[in-house]
Design an enzyme around this catalytic site. Structure first.
Site, short mmCIF file in Angstrom:
data_model
loop_
_atom_site.label_atom_id
_atom_site.label_comp_id
_atom_site.label_asym_id
_atom_site.label_seq_id
_atom_site.Cartn_x
_atom_site.Cartn_y
_atom_site.Cartn_z
N GLU A 175 -6.96 -3.30 -7.92
CA GLU A 175 -7.33 -3.17 -6.50
C GLU A 175 -7.19 -1.74 -5.96
O GLU A 175 -6.96 -1.53 -4.78
CB GLU A 175 -6.50 -4.14 -5.63
CG GLU A 175 -6.49 -5.58 -6.11
CD GLU A 175 -7.84 -6.27 -6.02
OE1 GLU A 175 -8.75 -5.69 -5.43
OE2 GLU A 175 -7.97 -7.38 -6.56
N LEU A 176 -7.33 -0.76 -6.85
CA LEU A 176 -7.16 0.65 -6.50
C LEU A 176 -5.79 0.94 -5.86
O LEU A 176 -5.66 1.85 -5.03
CB LEU A 176 -8.28 1.16 -5.58
CG LEU A 176 -9.66 1.36 -6.20
CD1 LEU A 176 -10.56 2.15 -5.26
CD2 LEU A 176 -9.62 2.07 -7.54
#
Length: 406
Positions: A146-147
């Site tokens: 999810e970065l």
């Protein structure tokens, strides 16, 4: 000349079946096999296979000038092998072109970077080994689940030997700065950061089919005019999105495939070029250090981690899961490691989110449960049974060792 860096995230969680309190102690098969198979095969038909075929053709037609990057979770690769081996073969065809880069990430699409440096390291190494085995390449760039990123997480990734990492171009971190440049990690300035241009990425991923959008319909030529515009300054434009955007979130009837088919020629005709993540990081020097003392992600308006760890349900489940880590490690069992891995997947915690304000539609769209509480109860029932089985296996191992010594 601006560089366009296209990156796609490929992930499907192992979904848990409805697991009631009365199943505990009797049923140790936790997965919804029917749902996992049907969803994976549906997404393969609608997205993975047609898009991979298109990308291969675009690479060939543009003589290698079209380039892109992927990260594919270990959990997704497991499902390809089980339910759609032709998808894995099509990714191998892309790898063979030399125009597609495969990034490292956590094997289970987990939140391990927020819990345990040791487990995070194990997950990353397991994923890198899987990518090497399946595609014959050793990843050199990294993309966290999810970065999720902070100064400390970036430094931790650098310690593992990665020189490039992706992060969100969050406004509250960048301030007046543009995401369209390379930045350096604040702790280890050798680590280069590519920041997602969330506006231009979301124009494709979320707004493409929105007929109420003032820019609808979006064509490749219109989009490229935005990329080349003086209002989009910078050196490298990072377009990061879920691969399932194509054909799943944005159905074929929206024209998303036609848009993607036309995009490379339009970009190249404008004088811009494509590059993989590592190529872009090598081409440009960092313009400054990015200071990110608190954890950020690419989720929701807040760009933080509250989508997964924002309420008591999520935090209780997360704490109980990672409290089992040492016990599972002692068993050194493939079967227990397999369950341990899929129980870490971030999706399980996402289903427990209670953020129903501006982001509510996003959370409800991806959620197979009727409520966050239902997701929590189901997960905790599975986790409790798993814990009982772990304890029983440890006792058996101890008894065996004692018997040997006697």
């Amino acid at each position: 000349m601006k560089t366009v860096c296209l990156y796609f995230q490929v992930h499907q969680p192992w979904r848990l079946k409805k697991y009631r309190f009365f199943n505990m102690g009797k049923d140790h098969n936790y997965l919804d096999d029917l749902s996992n198979r049907s969803i994976l095969q549906k997404v393969a038909r609608q997205c993975y296979l047609p898009m991979n075929a298109m990308l291969l053709k675009l690479i060939q037609e543009n003589k290698g000038k079209f380039r892109c990057s992927f990260s594919i979770t270990g959990i997704a690769i497991e499902q390809f092998k089980a339910f759609a081996p032709e998808v894995l073969d099509s990714f191998k065809q892309l790898a063979a072109t030399g125009c597609v880069e495969f990034l490292a990430e956590t094997y289970s699409h987990s939140l391990a970077s927020l819990a345990s440096k040791e487990d995070f390291t194990e997950q990353v190494k397991l994923h890198a080994a899987t990518i090497k085995k399946e595609f014959g390449v050793k990843p050199t760039a990294f993309r966290n689940t999810e970065l999720i990123y902070s100064d400390e997480i970036g430094a931790m990734v650098s310690e593992l030997g990665y020189k490039t990492m992706l992060a969100e171009g969050a406004r509250h971190i960048l301030g007046w700065k543009s995401p369209n440049y390379i930045y350096a990690n604040a702790i280890d300035q050798k680590m280069r950061l590519l920041l997602r241009n969330y506006k231009l990425s979301d124009d494709i991923a979320f707004r493409f089919s929105n007929q109420g959008w003032d820019q609808y319909p979006l064509t490749a030529d219109k989009y490229v005019s935005w990329l080349t515009s003086e209002e989009t300054p910078g050196e490298v434009i990072n377009l990061f999105m879920d691969y399932e955007t194509f054909g799943e979130h944005q159905g074929v009837e929206t024209g998303i495939f036609d848009f993607m088919k036309a995009l490379p020629a339009a970009v190249l005709a404008s004088g811009m070029e494509f590059a993989t993540v590592s190529e872009a990081a090598k081409k440009y020097q960092p313009v400054s250090v990015l200071h990110c003392p608190h954890t950020m992600s690419w989720a929701d308006e807040e760009r933080d981690v509250t989508a997964w760890l924002g309420n008591e349900l999520q935090n209780e489940a997360f704490s109980k899961l990672y409290a089992l880590k040492e016990k599972v490690a002692k068993l050194k069992s493939e079967d227990f490691n397999y369950v341990w891995n899929f129980m870490q997947t971030s999706d399980h915690f996402y289903y427990m989110a209670t953020k129903w304000l501006s982001d509510g539609d996003v959370h409800s769209y991806f959620n197979p449960y009727d409520s966050a509480y239902d997701a929590f109860i189901n997960y905790m029932n599975v986790l409790s049974d798993f814990e009982i089985e772990v304890d029983k296996a440890l006792e058996a191992k101890k008894a065996k060792r004692t018997k040997k010594q006697a």
